[in-house]
Design a protein around this motif. Structure first.
Motif, PDB file in Angstrom:
ATOM      1  N   ARG A  72      55.130  10.189  53.701  1.00 19.63           N
ATOM      2  CA  ARG A  72      53.817  10.958  53.588  1.00 19.63           C
ATOM      3  C   ARG A  72      53.205  10.977  54.858  1.00 19.63           C
ATOM      4  NH1 ARG A  72      54.264   7.292  49.969  1.00 19.63           N
ATOM      5  NH2 ARG A  72      52.456   5.724  50.942  1.00 19.63           N
ATOM      6  N   VAL A  73      52.582  11.942  55.229  1.00 17.62           N
ATOM      7  CA  VAL A  73      52.060  12.034  56.448  1.00 17.62           C
ATOM      8  C   VAL A  73      50.537  12.541  56.251  1.00 17.62           C
ATOM      9  CG1 VAL A  73      52.580  14.220  56.765  1.00 17.62           C
ATOM     10  CG2 VAL A  73      52.067  12.968  58.876  1.00 17.62           C
ATOM     11  N   LEU A  74      49.493  12.068  56.833  1.00 16.90           N
ATOM     12  CA  LEU A  74      48.076  12.436  56.950  1.00 16.90           C
ATOM     13  C   LEU A  74      47.924  12.934  58.455  1.00 16.90           C
ATOM     14  CD1 LEU A  74      46.231   9.159  55.422  1.00 16.90           C
ATOM     15  CD2 LEU A  74      46.826  11.378  54.415  1.00 16.90           C
ATOM     16  N   THR A  75      47.715  14.119  58.514  1.00  8.99           N
ATOM     17  CA  THR A  75      47.377  14.661  59.748  1.00  8.99           C
ATOM     18  C   THR A  75      45.761  15.312  59.915  1.00  8.99           C
ATOM     19  OG1 THR A  75      49.610  15.595  59.769  1.00  8.99           O
ATOM     20  CG2 THR A  75      48.198  16.746  61.207  1.00  8.99           C
ATOM     21  N   ASP A  76      45.398  15.076  60.896  1.00  2.36           N
ATOM     22  CA  ASP A  76      44.043  15.681  61.305  1.00  2.36           C
ATOM     23  C   ASP A  76      44.120  17.079  61.337  1.00  2.36           C
ATOM     24  OD1 ASP A  76      44.520  16.818  63.723  1.00  2.36           O
ATOM     25  OD2 ASP A  76      44.526  14.903  64.635  1.00  2.36           O
ATOM     26  N   SER A  77      43.096  17.688  60.695  1.00  3.77           N
ATOM     27  CA  SER A  77      43.148  19.292  60.570  1.00  3.77           C
ATOM     28  C   SER A  77      42.528  19.888  61.838  1.00  3.77           C
ATOM     29  CB  SER A  77      42.022  19.537  59.284  1.00  3.77           C
ATOM     30  OG  SER A  77      40.820  19.189  59.627  1.00  3.77           O
ATOM     31  N   GLY A  78      42.031  19.341  62.633  1.00  2.00           N
ATOM     32  CA  GLY A  78      41.456  20.268  63.829  1.00  2.00           C
ATOM     33  C   GLY A  78      41.989  20.323  65.151  1.00  2.00           C
ATOM     34  N   GLY A  79      43.143  19.419  65.522  1.00  9.99           N
ATOM     35  CA  GLY A  79      43.846  19.385  66.561  1.00  9.99           C
ATOM     36  C   GLY A  79      42.732  18.952  67.826  1.00  9.99           C
ATOM     37  N   PHE A  80      43.472  18.693  68.866  1.00  5.32           N
ATOM     38  CA  PHE A  80      42.777  17.995  70.075  1.00  5.32           C
ATOM     39  C   PHE A  80      43.377  18.882  71.222  1.00  5.32           C
ATOM     40  CE2 PHE A  80      42.258  14.494  67.074  1.00  5.32           C
ATOM     41  CZ  PHE A  80      41.010  14.302  67.291  1.00  5.32           C
ATOM     42  N   GLU A  81      42.346  19.080  72.209  1.00  8.74           N
ATOM     43  CA  GLU A  81      42.923  20.031  73.401  1.00  8.74           C
ATOM     44  C   GLU A  81      43.835  19.192  74.537  1.00  8.74           C
ATOM     45  OE1 GLU A  81      40.559  21.829  77.169  1.00  8.74           O
ATOM     46  OE2 GLU A  81      39.630  22.051  75.063  1.00  8.74           O
ATOM     47  N   THR A  82      43.592  17.919  74.407  1.00  5.63           N
ATOM     48  CA  THR A  82      44.486  16.989  75.276  1.00  5.63           C
ATOM     49  C   THR A  82      45.247  16.081  74.705  1.00  5.63           C
ATOM     50  OG1 THR A  82      42.709  15.484  75.992  1.00  5.63           O
ATOM     51  CG2 THR A  82      43.036  17.446  77.124  1.00  5.63           C
ATOM     52  N   ALA A  83      46.317  15.390  74.895  1.00  6.27           N
ATOM     53  CA  ALA A  83      46.963  14.336  74.272  1.00  6.27           C
ATOM     54  C   ALA A  83      45.945  13.031  74.378  1.00  6.27           C
ATOM     55  CB  ALA A  83      48.225  14.099  74.772  1.00  6.27           C
ATOM     56  N   HIS A  84      45.420  13.105  75.439  1.00  8.42           N
ATOM     57  CA  HIS A  84      44.377  11.684  75.775  1.00  8.42           C
ATOM     58  C   HIS A  84      43.132  11.721  74.707  1.00  8.42           C
ATOM     59  CE1 HIS A  84      42.163   8.693  78.172  1.00  8.42           C
ATOM     60  NE2 HIS A  84      41.285   9.515  78.022  1.00  8.42           N
ATOM     61  N   ASP A  85      42.605  12.836  74.247  1.00  7.28           N
ATOM     62  CA  ASP A  85      41.484  13.033  73.383  1.00  7.28           C
ATOM     63  C   ASP A  85      42.031  12.314  72.130  1.00  7.28           C
ATOM     64  OD1 ASP A  85      39.814  13.942  75.519  1.00  7.28           O
ATOM     65  OD2 ASP A  85      39.751  16.038  74.748  1.00  7.28           O
ATOM     66  N   ALA A  86      43.456  12.909  71.771  1.00 10.85           N
ATOM     67  CA  ALA A  86      43.816  12.660  70.487  1.00 10.85           C
ATOM     68  C   ALA A  86      44.281  11.067  70.293  1.00 10.85           C
ATOM     69  CB  ALA A  86      45.293  13.469  70.040  1.00 10.85           C
ATOM     70  N   GLU A  87      44.628  10.486  71.457  1.00  9.63           N
ATOM     71  CA  GLU A  87      45.155   9.378  71.613  1.00  9.63           C
ATOM     72  C   GLU A  87      43.651   8.398  71.447  1.00  9.63           C
ATOM     73  OE1 GLU A  87      47.509   5.848  71.810  1.00  9.63           O
ATOM     74  OE2 GLU A  87      48.135   7.999  71.960  1.00  9.63           O
ATOM     75  N   ASP A  88      42.484   8.781  72.004  1.00  8.28           N
ATOM     76  CA  ASP A  88      41.567   7.908  71.793  1.00  8.28           C
ATOM     77  C   ASP A  88      40.833   7.853  70.536  1.00  8.28           C
ATOM     78  OD1 ASP A  88      41.184   7.428  74.445  1.00  8.28           O
ATOM     79  OD2 ASP A  88      39.759   9.062  75.080  1.00  8.28           O
ATOM     80  N   ALA A  89      41.048   8.984  69.842  1.00 10.93           N
ATOM     81  CA  ALA A  89      40.564   9.339  68.550  1.00 10.93           C
ATOM     82  C   ALA A  89      41.535   8.471  67.652  1.00 10.93           C
ATOM     83  CB  ALA A  89      40.609  10.694  67.854  1.00 10.93           C
ATOM     84  N   ALA A  90      42.705   8.675  67.859  1.00  9.64           N
ATOM     85  CA  ALA A  90      43.690   7.831  66.914  1.00  9.64           C
ATOM     86  C   ALA A  90      43.492   6.121  67.116  1.00  9.64           C
ATOM     87  CB  ALA A  90      45.137   7.970  67.430  1.00  9.64           C
ATOM     88  N   LYS A  91      43.156   5.755  68.213  1.00  8.15           N
ATOM     89  CA  LYS A  91      43.016   4.337  68.340  1.00  8.15           C
ATOM     90  C   LYS A  91      41.973   3.862  67.499  1.00  8.15           C
ATOM     91  CE  LYS A  91      44.894   3.874  72.912  1.00  8.15           C
ATOM     92  NZ  LYS A  91      44.715   3.604  74.426  1.00  8.15           N
ATOM     93  N   SER A  92      40.856   4.667  67.291  1.00 11.10           N
ATOM     94  CA  SER A  92      39.743   4.182  66.508  1.00 11.10           C
ATOM     95  C   SER A  92      39.944   4.274  65.086  1.00 11.10           C
ATOM     96  CB  SER A  92      38.406   4.910  66.879  1.00 11.10           C
ATOM     97  OG  SER A  92      38.642   6.339  66.441  1.00 11.10           O
ATOM     98  N   ARG A  93      40.922   5.172  64.768  1.00 14.12           N
ATOM     99  CA  ARG A  93      40.918   5.485  63.290  1.00 14.12           C
ATOM    100  C   ARG A  93      42.278   4.449  62.776  1.00 14.12           C
ATOM    101  NH1 ARG A  93      41.588  12.000  63.366  1.00 14.12           N
ATOM    102  NH2 ARG A  93      39.774  12.465  64.131  1.00 14.12           N
ATOM    103  N   TRP A  94      43.184   4.256  63.724  1.00 14.94           N
ATOM    104  CA  TRP A  94      44.433   3.241  63.180  1.00 14.94           C
ATOM    105  C   TRP A  94      44.520   2.434  64.425  1.00 14.94           C
ATOM    106  CZ3 TRP A  94      45.164   8.656  61.995  1.00 14.94           C
ATOM    107  CH2 TRP A  94      45.148   9.061  60.890  1.00 14.94           C
ATOM    108  N   PRO A  95      43.960   1.427  64.541  1.00  6.05           N
ATOM    109  CA  PRO A  95      43.963   0.419  65.714  1.00  6.05           C
ATOM    110  C   PRO A  95      45.310  -0.330  65.727  1.00  6.05           C
ATOM    111  CG  PRO A  95      42.329  -0.134  64.092  1.00  6.05           C
ATOM    112  CD  PRO A  95      42.578   0.849  63.611  1.00  6.05           C
ATOM    113  N   ASN A  96      46.105  -0.280  64.663  1.00  5.78           N
ATOM    114  CA  ASN A  96      47.396  -1.110  64.682  1.00  5.78           C
ATOM    115  C   ASN A  96      48.457  -0.247  65.394  1.00  5.78           C
ATOM    116  OD1 ASN A  96      46.399  -3.022  63.410  1.00  5.78           O
ATOM    117  ND2 ASN A  96      46.929  -2.576  61.380  1.00  5.78           N
ATOM    118  N   GLY A  97      48.078   1.132  65.655  1.00  5.19           N
ATOM    119  CA  GLY A  97      49.017   1.731  66.435  1.00  5.19           C
ATOM    120  C   GLY A  97      50.100   2.660  65.392  1.00  5.19           C
TER     121      GLY A  97
END
Length: 66
Positions: A16-41
């Motif tokens: 199963r996959v949970l995907t954010d709905s908006g998308g991010f302009e850069t991979a760095h922005d996405a990585e920063d948001a992901a670290k806060s949502r799923w700190p286990n990586g």
């Protein structure tokens, strides 16, 4: 093309996959948001046209880790 955060879970045969709905302009922005949502990586940063395509790509990438 935007970057999406995709969180893949479940056994190999029925992932199963949970995907954010908006998308991010850069991979760095996405990585920063992901670290806060799923700190286990346990997420993938995927560049895709839309969330559906990102989810499929993340599932395919996750299978190589099983």
């Amino acid at each position: 093309m935007p970057f999406f955060i995709a969180h893949v879970s479940g056994p190999r045969s029925s992932k199963r996959v949970l995907t954010d709905s908006g998308g991010f302009e850069t991979a760095h922005d996405a990585e920063d948001a992901a670290k806060s949502r799923w700190p286990n990586g346990d997420y993938f940063i995927v560049e895709a046209d839309d969330a559906g395509q990102a989810g499929r790509a993340a599932i395919a990438e996750s299978r190589t880790l099983d």
